[in-house]
Design an enzyme around this catalytic site. Structure first.
Site, PDB file in Angstrom:
ATOM      1  N   SER A 142       0.850  -1.349  -0.122  1.00 27.17           N
ATOM      2  CA  SER A 142      -0.095  -0.046  -0.001  1.00 27.17           C
ATOM      3  C   SER A 142       0.730   1.293  -0.173  1.00 27.17           C
ATOM      4  O   SER A 142       0.261   2.409  -0.361  1.00 27.17           O
ATOM      5  CB  SER A 142      -0.932   0.046   1.120  1.00 27.17           C
ATOM      6  OG  SER A 142      -0.290  -0.339   2.419  1.00 27.17           O
ATOM      7  N   ASP A 366      -3.801   5.799  11.629  1.00 26.68           N
ATOM      8  CA  ASP A 366      -2.830   5.399  10.797  1.00 26.68           C
ATOM      9  C   ASP A 366      -1.572   6.218  10.637  1.00 26.68           C
ATOM     10  O   ASP A 366      -1.544   7.493  10.178  1.00 26.68           O
ATOM     11  CB  ASP A 366      -3.535   5.274   9.514  1.00 26.68           C
ATOM     12  CG  ASP A 366      -2.759   4.839   8.189  1.00 26.68           C
ATOM     13  OD1 ASP A 366      -1.450   4.667   8.658  1.00 26.68           O
ATOM     14  OD2 ASP A 366      -3.203   4.651   7.011  1.00 26.68           O
ATOM     15  N   HIS A 369       0.697   5.019   6.705  1.00 27.10           N
ATOM     16  CA  HIS A 369       0.593   5.488   5.013  1.00 27.10           C
ATOM     17  C   HIS A 369       0.649   7.201   5.215  1.00 27.10           C
ATOM     18  O   HIS A 369       0.811   7.837   6.270  1.00 27.10           O
ATOM     19  CB  HIS A 369      -0.875   5.269   4.731  1.00 27.10           C
ATOM     20  CG  HIS A 369      -1.188   3.760   4.498  1.00 27.10           C
ATOM     21  ND1 HIS A 369      -1.833   2.941   5.356  1.00 27.10           N
ATOM     22  CD2 HIS A 369      -0.637   2.662   3.595  1.00 27.10           C
ATOM     23  CE1 HIS A 369      -1.737   1.459   5.156  1.00 27.10           C
ATOM     24  NE2 HIS A 369      -1.104   1.516   3.941  1.00 27.10           N
TER      25      HIS A 369
END
Ligand code: NAG
Ligand code: NAG
Ligand code: NAG
Ligand code: NAG
Length: 392
Positions: A142, A366, A369
């Protein structure tokens, strides 16, 4: 120069009026006037390129050659002209990266430009870019998806009126964003370990450390950007395999660093055997950091990135490079074909402010990311800089 090319583009795309009239003649005179203006711009751009006055691409190339500029050494500076695009105008940003849409209020993190110590990064320009007519594929996890997403937005913002074709596979493991007018396709292929995971009867999902089956498709691409790391460490229910196979041996689990070394070596061998340097340009996206441990930047009480709104100043990260970087570099050193390491680890470590934190569709914390727009735009500028200074 940019203005010149842009005007030419508009002109050739202006639909013609039908009736002959005085108005029409006036328009024709206008067109001639524009052509002269354009010619002056183009001539100036040519002079600029040849003599290196103030074209940033030229300055960058000269410095790269003459002063041995390392564009990975630098610091983050505030730049009011940033971000490079409005993320709210970029189509279909993945729910993990779309921080503004999901309510992030502080916007300082959008206002930083990477400034190498001895040179400037070139501007991203689609019109004479080395991306034109190219198929660009990101293969990895990702974090590769994050960079793909940013490149899609940069291209879309450079040519907002262009038609696009976007196709996404059912499980979001394949995305293809194409701008037919420029012949550019930007593709993301999710393959977290670069090597294969196959379903085997009676056993289940097997991570095959010595197998790469998608190479034939990769070889058709002009530009390839690979990455892998953080999945190798995962041991939760989310891990996408049940067994690991190395040669003839199938095991339930093994030392993950060892597995990473074997898997990445399989990829290196694939590059050495299969890449055609005249066709494929190969990038490897260096390991990107997460920000869960404030101790790394001298704030031991901090346990996540939720309150981080400013980058770290200076050029080095207090806790230094993560150890896996050295393992990765050892293996990449065995590549015998031309390739470029996007050495983004340190410059990303400085950006503790650039993660989504809770500003994603699921409101989960998160710190791995990165928001788009944001830091991944700089990774793409670095890739672009490498491409335009390559093989001129
Ligand atoms: C990557 O950049 C960091 C920081 O500038 C530097 O310490 C490191 O040696 C570089 N690695 C490679 C392989 O160039
Ligand atoms: C991506 O989409 C374009 C346009 O539909 C297509 O021409 C191209 O072959 C696709 N690329 C891949 C690798 O599927
Ligand atoms: C992963 O979890 C399994 C089962 O709990 C355990 O046996 C194994 O040692 C763990 N592996 C790593 C690398 O932590
Ligand atoms: C994140 O850190 C903040 C401040 O340190 C803390 O209040 C919060 O509970 C943490 N949230 C999560 C999900 O870890």
């Amino acid at each position: 120069m940019h203005g010149g090319v842009y005007t030419l583009f508009i002109l050739t795309h202006n639909p013609e009026g039908k009736e002959e009239s005085a108005q029409k003649k006036k328009e024709i005179r206008m067109v001639y006037a524009w052509i002269i203006v354009v010619a002056i711009f183009v001539a100036y751009g040519h002079y600029d390129r040849v003599h290196g006055t103030n074209n940033s691409n030229v300055i960058w190339r000269r410095l790269q050659e003459e002063e041995n500029c390392n564009f990975y050494e630098g610091s983050w500076v505030r730049d009011e002209s940033y971000p490079l695009y409005d993320s709210l105008a970029c189509p279909n940003i993945d729910y993990q990266f779309d921080c503004l849409k999901y309510g992030r209020q502080d916007q300082n993190y959008l206002k930083y430009r990477w400034q190498p110590n001895n040179c400037d990064l070139p501007r991203f320009v689609i019109f004479y870019s080395k991306l034109r007519g190219k198929q660009i594929m990101f293969v990895g996890d990702s974090i590769g998806h994050d960079q793909w997403q940013s490149l899609v937005c940069l291209l879309h913002a450079s040519a907002p009126e262009s038609a696009v074709i976007q196709s996404d596979s059912e499980h979001a493991s394949f995305h293809n964003f194409t701008i037919p007018g420029y012949g550019i396709s930007v593709i993301f292929m999710r393959q977290q370990y670069l090597v294969d995971i196959d379903y085997e009867d009676k056993i289940g999902r097997v991570l095959k450390l010595d197998s790469i089956k998608n190479g034939e498709l990769w070889k058709k691409m002009d530009i390839l950007v690979f990455n892998t790391w953080f999945w190798w460490n995962r041991n939760d229910s989310g891990k996408p395999w049940d067994y690991i196979q190395n040669g003839d041996k199938i095991v339930k689990d093994m030392d993950r660093i060892e597995a990473f070394k074997l898997g990445l070596t399989t990829w290196v061998n694939w590059v050495n055997a299969e890449i055609n340097p005249n066709k494929n340009k190969v990038f490897y996206q260096g390991i990107t950091p997460s920000h869960w441990k404030g101790g790394e930047w001298n704030e031991p009480q901090v346990k996540n990135c939720s309150l981080e709104t400013e980058p770290l100043s200076g050029s080095s990260y207090p806790s230094g490079l993560p150890p896996q970087v050295f393992i990765m570099e050892d293996i990449l050193n065995k590549i015998t074909k031309p390739f470029h390491l996007l050495n983004i680890t340190t410059l990303s470590q400085l950006r503790k402010d650039a993660h989504p934190s809770i500003y994603n569709a699921h409101r989960t914390m998160d710190c791995l990311h990165w928001c788009v727009a944001g830091l991944p735009d700089t990774w793409n500028l670095l890739m672009y800089a490498t491409l335009i200074t390559d093989d001129n």
